[in-house]
Design a protein around this motif. Structure first.
Motif, PDB file in Angstrom:
ATOM      1  N   ILE A 197       0.815  -1.205  -0.110  1.00 23.67           N
ATOM      2  CA  ILE A 197       0.024  -0.007  -0.067  1.00 23.67           C
ATOM      3  C   ILE A 197       0.788   1.307   0.223  1.00 23.67           C
ATOM      4  CG2 ILE A 197      -0.370   0.249   2.641  1.00 23.67           C
ATOM      5  CD1 ILE A 197      -3.338   0.874   2.023  1.00 23.67           C
ATOM      6  N   VAL A 198       0.340   2.303  -0.724  1.00 20.88           N
ATOM      7  CA  VAL A 198       1.098   3.546  -0.636  1.00 20.88           C
ATOM      8  C   VAL A 198       0.637   4.352   0.457  1.00 20.88           C
ATOM      9  CG1 VAL A 198       1.420   5.748  -1.912  1.00 20.88           C
ATOM     10  CG2 VAL A 198       1.332   3.675  -3.392  1.00 20.88           C
ATOM     11  N   VAL A 199       1.940   4.943   1.179  1.00 20.44           N
ATOM     12  CA  VAL A 199       1.544   5.728   2.345  1.00 20.44           C
ATOM     13  C   VAL A 199       2.087   7.262   1.815  1.00 20.44           C
ATOM     14  CG1 VAL A 199       1.978   6.270   4.687  1.00 20.44           C
ATOM     15  CG2 VAL A 199       2.080   4.031   3.733  1.00 20.44           C
ATOM     16  N   GLU A 200       1.315   8.090   1.603  1.00 16.68           N
ATOM     17  CA  GLU A 200       1.397   9.443   1.157  1.00 16.68           C
ATOM     18  C   GLU A 200       2.135  10.179   2.349  1.00 16.68           C
ATOM     19  OE1 GLU A 200       1.069  10.290  -1.930  1.00 16.68           O
ATOM     20  OE2 GLU A 200      -0.173   8.739  -2.490  1.00 16.68           O
ATOM     21  N   GLU A 201       1.735  10.360   3.379  1.00 16.33           N
ATOM     22  CA  GLU A 201       2.328  10.986   4.640  1.00 16.33           C
ATOM     23  C   GLU A 201       2.157  10.198   6.079  1.00 16.33           C
ATOM     24  OE1 GLU A 201      -0.394  14.409   5.766  1.00 16.33           O
ATOM     25  OE2 GLU A 201      -0.113  14.644   3.662  1.00 16.33           O
ATOM     26  N   GLY A 202       2.737  10.727   6.999  1.00 15.14           N
ATOM     27  CA  GLY A 202       2.418  10.282   8.441  1.00 15.14           C
ATOM     28  C   GLY A 202       3.553   9.288   8.931  1.00 15.14           C
ATOM     29  N   VAL A 203       4.201   8.481   8.156  1.00 19.49           N
ATOM     30  CA  VAL A 203       5.326   7.498   8.673  1.00 19.49           C
ATOM     31  C   VAL A 203       6.691   7.852   7.639  1.00 19.49           C
ATOM     32  CG1 VAL A 203       3.745   5.786   9.669  1.00 19.49           C
ATOM     33  CG2 VAL A 203       4.331   5.609   7.122  1.00 19.49           C
ATOM     34  N   ASP A 204       7.703   7.586   8.210  1.00 22.48           N
ATOM     35  CA  ASP A 204       8.784   8.069   7.642  1.00 22.48           C
ATOM     36  C   ASP A 204       9.431   6.857   6.795  1.00 22.48           C
ATOM     37  OD1 ASP A 204      11.530   8.436   7.141  1.00 22.48           O
ATOM     38  OD2 ASP A 204      12.036   9.367   9.070  1.00 22.48           O
ATOM     39  N   PRO A 205       9.566   6.775   5.448  1.00 19.15           N
ATOM     40  CA  PRO A 205      10.124   5.524   4.877  1.00 19.15           C
ATOM     41  C   PRO A 205      11.491   5.126   5.394  1.00 19.15           C
ATOM     42  CG  PRO A 205      10.300   7.482   3.466  1.00 19.15           C
ATOM     43  CD  PRO A 205       9.405   7.916   4.795  1.00 19.15           C
ATOM     44  N   LYS A 206      12.190   5.926   6.107  1.00 17.99           N
ATOM     45  CA  LYS A 206      13.420   5.464   6.607  1.00 17.99           C
ATOM     46  C   LYS A 206      13.370   4.353   7.626  1.00 17.99           C
ATOM     47  CE  LYS A 206      16.044   9.889   5.427  1.00 17.99           C
ATOM     48  NZ  LYS A 206      14.614  10.570   5.168  1.00 17.99           N
ATOM     49  N   PHE A 207      12.457   3.979   8.097  1.00 17.89           N
ATOM     50  CA  PHE A 207      11.854   2.933   9.285  1.00 17.89           C
ATOM     51  C   PHE A 207      10.922   2.177   8.570  1.00 17.89           C
ATOM     52  CE2 PHE A 207      13.476   6.790  11.109  1.00 17.89           C
ATOM     53  CZ  PHE A 207      14.465   6.540  11.941  1.00 17.89           C
ATOM     54  N   TRP A 208      11.049   0.749   9.137  1.00 14.38           N
ATOM     55  CA  TRP A 208       9.810   0.061   9.077  1.00 14.38           C
ATOM     56  C   TRP A 208       9.177   0.179  10.469  1.00 14.38           C
ATOM     57  CZ3 TRP A 208      12.466  -5.374   8.004  1.00 14.38           C
ATOM     58  CH2 TRP A 208      12.856  -5.427   6.710  1.00 14.38           C
ATOM     59  N   HIS A 209       7.700  -0.011  10.520  1.00 17.64           N
ATOM     60  CA  HIS A 209       6.986   0.621  11.654  1.00 17.64           C
ATOM     61  C   HIS A 209       6.151  -0.686  12.062  1.00 17.64           C
ATOM     62  CE1 HIS A 209       7.885   4.481  10.587  1.00 17.64           C
ATOM     63  NE2 HIS A 209       7.824   4.377   9.536  1.00 17.64           N
ATOM     64  N   ILE A 210       6.031  -0.711  13.547  1.00 11.91           N
ATOM     65  CA  ILE A 210       5.404  -1.974  14.156  1.00 11.91           C
ATOM     66  C   ILE A 210       4.650  -1.289  15.391  1.00 11.91           C
ATOM     67  CG2 ILE A 210       5.637  -4.080  15.548  1.00 11.91           C
ATOM     68  CD1 ILE A 210       6.408  -4.416  12.712  1.00 11.91           C
ATOM     69  N   TRP A 211       3.207  -1.716  15.300  1.00 12.77           N
ATOM     70  CA  TRP A 211       2.485  -1.637  16.432  1.00 12.77           C
ATOM     71  C   TRP A 211       2.010  -3.113  16.962  1.00 12.77           C
ATOM     72  CZ3 TRP A 211       2.352   1.255  12.155  1.00 12.77           C
ATOM     73  CH2 TRP A 211       2.358   2.540  12.108  1.00 12.77           C
ATOM     74  N   ASN A 212       2.600  -3.440  17.937  1.00 15.10           N
ATOM     75  CA  ASN A 212       2.180  -4.542  18.791  1.00 15.10           C
ATOM     76  C   ASN A 212       0.944  -4.160  19.768  1.00 15.10           C
ATOM     77  OD1 ASN A 212       5.480  -5.838  18.728  1.00 15.10           O
ATOM     78  ND2 ASN A 212       3.733  -7.349  18.457  1.00 15.10           N
ATOM     79  N   LEU A 213      -0.035  -4.593  19.694  1.00 12.45           N
ATOM     80  CA  LEU A 213      -1.395  -4.498  20.449  1.00 12.45           C
ATOM     81  C   LEU A 213      -1.666  -5.890  21.142  1.00 12.45           C
ATOM     82  CD1 LEU A 213      -2.783  -2.274  17.658  1.00 12.45           C
ATOM     83  CD2 LEU A 213      -1.635  -1.562  19.638  1.00 12.45           C
ATOM     84  N   PRO A 214      -2.709  -5.769  22.052  1.00 17.76           N
ATOM     85  CA  PRO A 214      -3.118  -7.036  22.805  1.00 17.76           C
ATOM     86  C   PRO A 214      -3.780  -7.863  21.489  1.00 17.76           C
ATOM     87  CG  PRO A 214      -3.696  -4.826  24.075  1.00 17.76           C
ATOM     88  CD  PRO A 214      -3.129  -4.504  22.892  1.00 17.76           C
ATOM     89  N   GLY A 215      -3.206  -9.126  21.305  1.00 17.10           N
ATOM     90  CA  GLY A 215      -3.848  -9.672  20.379  1.00 17.10           C
ATOM     91  C   GLY A 215      -3.784  -9.480  18.983  1.00 17.10           C
ATOM     92  N   LYS A 216      -2.953  -8.651  18.664  1.00 21.34           N
ATOM     93  CA  LYS A 216      -2.871  -7.991  17.222  1.00 21.34           C
ATOM     94  C   LYS A 216      -1.482  -7.615  16.953  1.00 21.34           C
ATOM     95  CE  LYS A 216      -7.681  -6.461  17.163  1.00 21.34           C
ATOM     96  NZ  LYS A 216      -8.409  -7.524  16.295  1.00 21.34           N
ATOM     97  N   LEU A 217      -1.126  -7.460  15.720  1.00 20.85           N
ATOM     98  CA  LEU A 217       0.120  -6.983  15.166  1.00 20.85           C
ATOM     99  C   LEU A 217      -0.248  -6.198  13.735  1.00 20.85           C
ATOM    100  CD1 LEU A 217       3.505  -7.884  15.259  1.00 20.85           C
ATOM    101  CD2 LEU A 217       2.486  -7.648  12.858  1.00 20.85           C
ATOM    102  N   LEU A 218       0.332  -5.067  13.789  1.00 19.09           N
ATOM    103  CA  LEU A 218       0.077  -4.198  12.629  1.00 19.09           C
ATOM    104  C   LEU A 218       1.842  -3.762  12.217  1.00 19.09           C
ATOM    105  CD1 LEU A 218      -2.819  -1.751  12.932  1.00 19.09           C
ATOM    106  CD2 LEU A 218      -2.476  -3.171  10.988  1.00 19.09           C
ATOM    107  N   ALA A 219       1.875  -3.803  10.809  1.00 18.18           N
ATOM    108  CA  ALA A 219       3.285  -3.750  10.619  1.00 18.18           C
ATOM    109  C   ALA A 219       3.328  -2.914   9.095  1.00 18.18           C
ATOM    110  CB  ALA A 219       4.027  -4.762  10.390  1.00 18.18           C
ATOM    111  N   LEU A 220       3.955  -1.926   8.896  1.00 18.71           N
ATOM    112  CA  LEU A 220       4.227  -1.330   7.565  1.00 18.71           C
ATOM    113  C   LEU A 220       5.730  -1.615   7.416  1.00 18.71           C
ATOM    114  CD1 LEU A 220       2.011   1.952   7.935  1.00 18.71           C
ATOM    115  CD2 LEU A 220       1.285  -0.024   6.466  1.00 18.71           C
TER     116      LEU A 220
END
Length: 545
Positions: A197-220
């Motif tokens: 997916i294309v990310v137009e703004e909001g996260v820095d492409p110089k990093f991989w981004h991880i959200w570890n949540l209760p019972g869930k994982l989201l990664a870009l």
């Protein structure tokens, strides 16, 4: 007709085709899909694979389109700034013997496109909309039943004879299933949504981004420090909807809800798919004149970036052996060592990647606390220590056998079963040529016999052995110590190089005074380290007819 049919045009099939074509073996490569696959998918190219690409002569094309591995940013819900920044893999400074010390990142679709471009140089295009349905084996050939679908949807069926068939047709391999091979392992219940997916703004492409949540994982996962395209991974969707493919709109809605981040603006999604964790492998990779490689032989977690690389190394191992047998230079029994050597490596790879998966994505399903150590990539995952210790076609005298297929040698002396180091600063004796390196000397179409030290008299028996070997399958290279000159027998070698900078002798852990012979296989693996003619003769008795 082509000698080898390759069913499946992913990385393993494409590399196998390149190796065979560079060996002068004709190939037909087919792909059942009507279009080449899109998506970043397996994007990590490990140092060991980069070395193979260097030997194949395709590395500059890959490097031009690649980026370095970026850092990982982890977040807590609702926070704009990362809670931690993790170094996924510590950068290693290249050395003369290890010029490709760090993994590169390249989208798999672009990676495959580059490999197809190199195939075109051999007038060997990938045939799309062409599917292998079944095959029959005979003592001296294979008959493949193939269906081609034309642009207007019309199907044409053919039964064509080949000398060999290789299935690189993925985890649902038709070739593996028809052979009736076991595919033992486990399939986990939870489903992970994947896509680009294309990310137009909001996260820095110089990093991989991880959200570890209760019972869930989201990664870009960033495609590179200047890229707007990210690979997404989403685990822990509700069970009642997890079986259905995730839509772009559903992902964006869940992303905003779960992360608390409404500042992230998304563009187009180029592909979306569901993935259920499978960790499986076969117990043999050959049956008669038919082989399997890549995902057809082993499937596993993508954690650690080993899958694509293992598939490519399957192809490198099989390619030179199959070429020698097809040319009548080696017995068919040489092909049994494909399974012998690769299965031990694959078993270790499955163990490593499954452990990483359990520490990262796997813990989401069990609602256990996140284990950030799982995102740390140790040096083993560069695959530079992958070895074939115990192989029946190696001469390992004096070597320290390794219990692990992923462990490096101890000490600095070159050892059979492991990678052959590079060495720059080599200049053709008696010339003013620009310097070259051993990776430029090695070839996927010949064994390279490196001779270190000695004089004309001590090398004479060795010269006699080399003269009896197939000239188009063995290249003898004399490495002259720094500050010395070649002996009277220099004309008997394919190449003579002055080790102007001393990297060959030091990198191989050899002293200029001793006569030592290092046999490097076409896949860049050291086949033997021996003191002279007798060892060389014993090694090649295992290879040639």
């Amino acid at each position: 007709m082509p000698s080898v049919l390759i069913a499946g045009a992913g990385p393993s099939g494409l590399i196998l085709a390149l190796v065979l074509l560079q060996n002068g073996v004709s190939v037909r490569i087919i792909e059942k899909e009507s279009k080449h696959r899109i998506g970043s998918r397996g994007s990590g190219v490990q140092p060991r694979t980069l070395e193979l690409y260097d030997i194949l002569g395709i590395l500059p094309s890959i490097e031009k389109e690649s980026t370095q591995l970026v850092k990982l940013a982890t977040y807590v819900q609702g926070e704009l700034e990362p809670s931690s920044i993790l170094e996924i893999s510590e950068r290693v400074e290249p050395t003369p013997s290890l010029p490709h010390a760090n993994a590169l990142i390249i989208s798999q679709d672009r990676h495959e496109e580059i490999l197809r471009d190199h195939l075109q140089k051999f007038a060997c295009p990938v045939e799309l909309s062409t599917e292998l349905h079944s095959f029959e084996q005979f003592p001296d050939h294979v008959v493949a039943n193939i269906t081609q679908t034309n642009a207007d949807g019309k199907q044409v069926t053919e039964s064509t004879k080949f000398d060999w068939l290789v299935g690189t047709d993925g985890a649902h391999s038709v070739v593996r299933k028809q052979l009736g091979l076991s595919f033992l392992g486990e399939t986990q219940e939870h489903i992970i949504a994947l896509g680009d997916i294309v990310v137009e703004e909001g996260v820095d492409p110089k990093f991989w981004h991880i959200w570890n949540l209760p019972g869930k994982l989201l990664a870009l996962r960033s495609g590179g420090p200047t890229e707007k395209s990210f690979m997404l991974a989403y685990s822990g969707r509700p069970e009642d909807v997890a079986e259905k493919p995730l839509t772009r709109e559903e992902f964006i809605e869940d992303f905003h809800k779960l992360t608390g981040r409404h500042d992230v603006k998304f563009g187009a999604a180029t592909w979306m798919s569901n993935w259920r964790p499978n960790m499986r492998m076969v117990d043999t990779m050959r049956s008669g004149r038919v082989f399997i490689a890549g995902d057809a032989a082993h499937c596993h977690s993508p954690t650690g970036g080993q899958g694509l690389n293992s598939s490519v190394q399957d192809a490198a191992n099989l390619g030179w052996k199959l070429a020698l047998v097809q040319k009548g230079l080696a017995p068919a029994t040489l092909l049994d060592t494909y399974s012998e050597e690769r299965l031990r490596v694959i078993a270790q790879m499955l163990k490593l990647t499954t452990e990483l998966y359990s520490k990262t994505v796997g813990n989401i399903a069990s609602h256990e606390p996140a284990d950030t150590s799982g995102w740390k990539r140790g040096e083993d995952l560069g695959m530079l220590g992958v070895n074939y210790c115990g192989s029946s076609i190696l001469i390992e005298e004096g070597a320290v056998a390794s219990a692990s297929a992923y462990s490096k040698t101890s000490g600095n002396r070159v050892q059979a079963a492991y990678r052959a180091p590079d060495a720059p600063g080599l200049v053709r004796a008696g010339t003013g040529d620009a310097s070259t390196a051993l990776f430029a000397v090695f070839s996927v179409s010949v064994h390279t016999v490196l001779l270190f030290g000695g004089d004309a008299a001590s090398r004479a028996p060795l010269v006699g052995v080399l003269a009896r070997l197939p000239a188009d399958a063995v290249r003898a290279v004399l490495i002259v110590p720094q500050g010395q000159t070649a002996g009277d027998d220099a004309e008997r070698f394919s190449e003579v190089f002055d080790d102007r900078e001393g990297h060959a002798y030091s990198g191989y852990g050899l002293t200029p005074g001793e006569l030592a012979v290092v046999v490097v296989r076409p896949d860049g693996v050291v086949g033997a380290v021996v003191p002279g003619a007798e060892g060389v003769e014993r090694y090649f008795q295992k290879i040639f007819v």
